[in-house]
Design an enzyme around this catalytic site. Structure first.
Site, PDB file in Angstrom:
ATOM      1  CG  ASP A 236     -13.865 -64.990 -30.609  1.00  0.00           C
ATOM      2  OD1 ASP A 236     -14.368 -65.741 -29.751  1.00  0.00           O
ATOM      3  OD2 ASP A 236     -14.413 -63.949 -31.011  1.00  0.00           O
TER       4      ASP A 236
ATOM      5  CB  THR B  85     -17.437 -62.273 -29.177  1.00  0.00           C
ATOM      6  OG1 THR B  85     -17.298 -63.689 -29.289  1.00  0.00           O
ATOM      7  CG2 THR B  85     -16.359 -61.583 -29.978  1.00  0.00           C
TER       8      THR B  85
ATOM      9  CG  ASP C 111     -16.019 -68.184 -31.113  1.00  0.00           C
ATOM     10  OD1 ASP C 111     -16.321 -68.420 -29.927  1.00  0.00           O
ATOM     11  OD2 ASP C 111     -16.850 -67.822 -31.966  1.00  0.00           O
TER      12      ASP C 111
ATOM     13  CG  HIS D  16     -19.559 -71.333 -31.723  1.00  0.00           C
ATOM     14  ND1 HIS D  16     -20.320 -71.323 -30.582  1.00  0.00           N
ATOM     15  CD2 HIS D  16     -18.931 -70.129 -31.767  1.00  0.00           C
ATOM     16  CE1 HIS D  16     -20.157 -70.160 -29.959  1.00  0.00           C
ATOM     17  NE2 HIS D  16     -19.314 -69.421 -30.660  1.00  0.00           N
TER      18      HIS D  16
ATOM     19  CG  HIS E 189     -15.643 -66.313 -24.939  1.00  0.00           C
ATOM     20  ND1 HIS E 189     -15.592 -67.435 -25.732  1.00  0.00           N
ATOM     21  CD2 HIS E 189     -15.972 -65.294 -25.763  1.00  0.00           C
ATOM     22  CE1 HIS E 189     -15.893 -67.110 -26.977  1.00  0.00           C
ATOM     23  NE2 HIS E 189     -16.117 -65.804 -27.033  1.00  0.00           N
TER      24      HIS E 189
HETATM   25  P1  AMP Z   1     -19.900 -65.088 -30.543  1.00  0.00           P
HETATM   26  O1  AMP Z   1     -19.140 -66.332 -30.603  1.00  0.00           O
HETATM   27  O2  AMP Z   1     -21.335 -65.285 -30.925  1.00  0.00           O
HETATM   28  O3  AMP Z   1     -19.791 -64.377 -29.212  1.00  0.00           O
HETATM   29  O4  AMP Z   1     -19.295 -64.091 -31.647  1.00  0.00           O
HETATM   30  C1  AMP Z   1     -18.125 -64.393 -32.342  1.00  0.00           C
HETATM   31  C2  AMP Z   1     -18.193 -63.792 -33.701  1.00  0.00           C
HETATM   32  O5  AMP Z   1     -18.086 -62.369 -33.661  1.00  0.00           O
HETATM   33  C3  AMP Z   1     -17.046 -64.215 -34.582  1.00  0.00           C
HETATM   34  O6  AMP Z   1     -17.396 -65.334 -35.355  1.00  0.00           O
HETATM   35  C4  AMP Z   1     -16.751 -63.025 -35.444  1.00  0.00           C
HETATM   36  O7  AMP Z   1     -17.033 -63.278 -36.785  1.00  0.00           O
HETATM   37  C5  AMP Z   1     -17.682 -61.941 -34.931  1.00  0.00           C
HETATM   38  N1  AMP Z   1     -16.999 -60.650 -34.871  1.00  0.00           N
HETATM   39  C6  AMP Z   1     -15.862 -60.362 -34.222  1.00  0.00           C
HETATM   40  N2  AMP Z   1     -15.517 -59.062 -34.391  1.00  0.00           N
HETATM   41  C7  AMP Z   1     -16.472 -58.521 -35.167  1.00  0.00           C
HETATM   42  C8  AMP Z   1     -16.703 -57.218 -35.694  1.00  0.00           C
HETATM   43  N3  AMP Z   1     -15.861 -56.217 -35.427  1.00  0.00           N
HETATM   44  N4  AMP Z   1     -17.814 -57.027 -36.432  1.00  0.00           N
HETATM   45  C9  AMP Z   1     -18.672 -58.040 -36.662  1.00  0.00           C
HETATM   46  N5  AMP Z   1     -18.513 -59.280 -36.206  1.00  0.00           N
HETATM   47  C10 AMP Z   1     -17.423 -59.528 -35.464  1.00  0.00           C
HETATM   48 ZN    ZN Z   2     -15.697 -64.792 -28.708  1.00  0.00          ZN
HETATM   49 ZN    ZN Z   3     -18.365 -67.764 -30.025  1.00  0.00          ZN
END
Ligand code: AMP
Ligand code: ZN
Ligand code: ZN
Length: 400
Positions: A31, A67, A188, A192, A236
């Site tokens: 990620d 994500t 990721d 952040h 991304h």
């Molecule tokens: P974002 O950076 O806000 O787009 O989201 C990234 C976060 O999505 C990561 O820190 C993960 O912990 C979370 N994530 C990824 N896969 C899952 C999943 N299957 N269920 C819940 N959270 C997830």
């Molecule tokens: Zn992501």
């Molecule tokens: Zn993120």
């Protein structure tokens, strides 16, 4: 007369073995692994993989560069407006339900997921699949479950995930998956927290390179090693946030009777009152460092218009600017993504190695919607008809 049908049966049987070939795929997602991390930071295991296999200068995410929409685009070969997972959190007017990555019930509800993810395509055609965390794999999409899947738990150590994958690839033939999806939430999280150019992120990239080394080392020892294709992608990139570049939306208009969703790079507005929404839209035209669009005017290149879940008004901040309210808790993150998917900082990675791929071949950026047809081709599957992706765009990666 009798001989002909038998002859045909033999031909059909052979053709189906060839079509449903004996190739295996491990699709790994790291990620928030920005494309240029591989150029800037010392990553010997990725370099080795690219030297033996193929690499692209980047993998272009779909808009919005978040994500959940992107993992699901990689899995389905569709833009968000086609598959319907339009953000990490959204209101699905078609289901009259909210979806959020923090809400287990919605994440595990197959009704939210449109299109046909690659594991559904595979299972429907008799090919077993497994996943150690991938967006959508906790739900029964179109009523189909993977043969093996895990409920998301970020705390599971990365090495344990890898060991499970190796165990699954060593199962007896009758239970062995030919496609496994494997997800890591780094770099990721560190990107952040500390920003993409921080020392912490550099360390994390190097740890992820070590993870790649472990995967390759363990994969080489598998009995299926010579049939295994490993693809490493990311959803991304990540950009630095300027801590002063904050846009307080409430300073520009009155949001009463208007629902706001999202924060950071993108905010969505909706309202039962078209009049109120029009006033707010007009007021927000003065917003600095952000663009405000009616749904119908959202740039075509984002493929982000034609779904009823996309709200009436979209606000998109310029790179590095943050729309209030914050999306990451009370503290503003140092890095973020979700911006225009053309930006260099939003590009993700693509590296792959295995018998299906050329050796030492590098190419230009391509969109992540082309991964689905690529996987279907490698696994000898008939792809779902309604995809946005196109195998022809990425065929150059494959051996003739
Ligand atoms: P974002 O950076 O806000 O787009 O989201 C990234 C976060 O999505 C990561 O820190 C993960 O912990 C979370 N994530 C990824 N896969 C899952 C999943 N299957 N269920 C819940 N959270 C997830
Ligand atoms: Zn992501
Ligand atoms: Zn993120």
């Amino acid at each position: 007369m009798l001989k002909k049908p038998i002859y045909f049966i033999i031909i059909i049987f052979t053709a189906s073995i060839n079509a449903g070939n004996d190739q295996y795929v491990l699709l790994v997602s790291m990620d928030g692994f920005r494309a240029d991390y591989l150029e800037i930071i010392d990553t010997p295991n990725f370099d080795k993989m690219a030297k033996n296999g193929v690499q692209s200068e980047g993998l272009k995410p779909i808009f919005i560069s978040k994500t959940f929409p992107n993992h699901y685009s990689i899995a389905t070969g569709m833009y968000a407006e086609s598959h319907g997972l339009i953000a990490n959190s959204f209101f699905a007017s078609d289901l009259d339900k909210h979806y959020s990555i923090h809400d287990r019930e919605s994440v595990e509800n197959g009704d939210f997921y449109g299109g046909e993810p690659i594991w559904v395509t595979a299972e429907r055609q008799g090919v077993k699949t497994a996943s150690y965390f991938w967006v959508g794999t906790e739900a029964a999409v179109a009523g189909v479950h993977l043969s093996i899947s895990k409920r998301y738990d970020q705390k599971v150590p990365f090495d344990d995930r890898i060991d499970s994958v190796m165990t699954w690839f060593s199962l007896p033939m009758s239970h062995r998956p030919r496609l496994i999806m494997l997800y890591f939430h780094e770099p990721d999280w560190t990107g952040h927290e500390y920003g993409p150019s921080s020392a912490e992120t550099v360390d994390q990239i190097q740890r992820m390179d070590g993870i790649m080394g472990t995967i390759m080392e363990k994969a080489e020892k598998l009995s299926i090693a010579d049939k295994l294709n490993v693809l490493v992608v990311s959803d991304h990139g990540m950009t630095e946030l300027n801590q002063e570049h904050i846009i307080d939306l409430s300073a520009y208009t009155d949001f009463s009777d208007v629902t706001m969703a999202g924060a950071g790079p993108t905010v969505f507005l909706s309202s039962d009152s078209r009049k109120r929404l029009t006033t707010v839209y007009n007021d927000l035209q003065q917003l600095p460092n952000a663009q405000v669009y009616w749904k119908r005017d959202i740039p075509k290149r984002w493929h982000y218009r034609d779904h009823e879940r996309i709200p009436e008004v979209l606000i998109v901040a310029e790179e590095g600017w943050t729309l209030m309210p914050m999306g990451h808790g009370p503290e503003m993150p140092k890095g973020d993504h979700g911006y225009d998917n053309e930006l260099t900082s939003m590009q993700a990675i693509f590296v792959a190695d295995g018998p299906a791929f050329k050796s030492g071949y590098s190419r230009k950026v391509f969109e992540n919607i082309h991964i689905y047809p690529l996987l279907a081709h490698i696994l000898g599957l008939e792809p779902y008809a309604e995809i946005d992706g196109d195998l022809d765009v990425v065929k150059d990666l494959l051996v003739d």
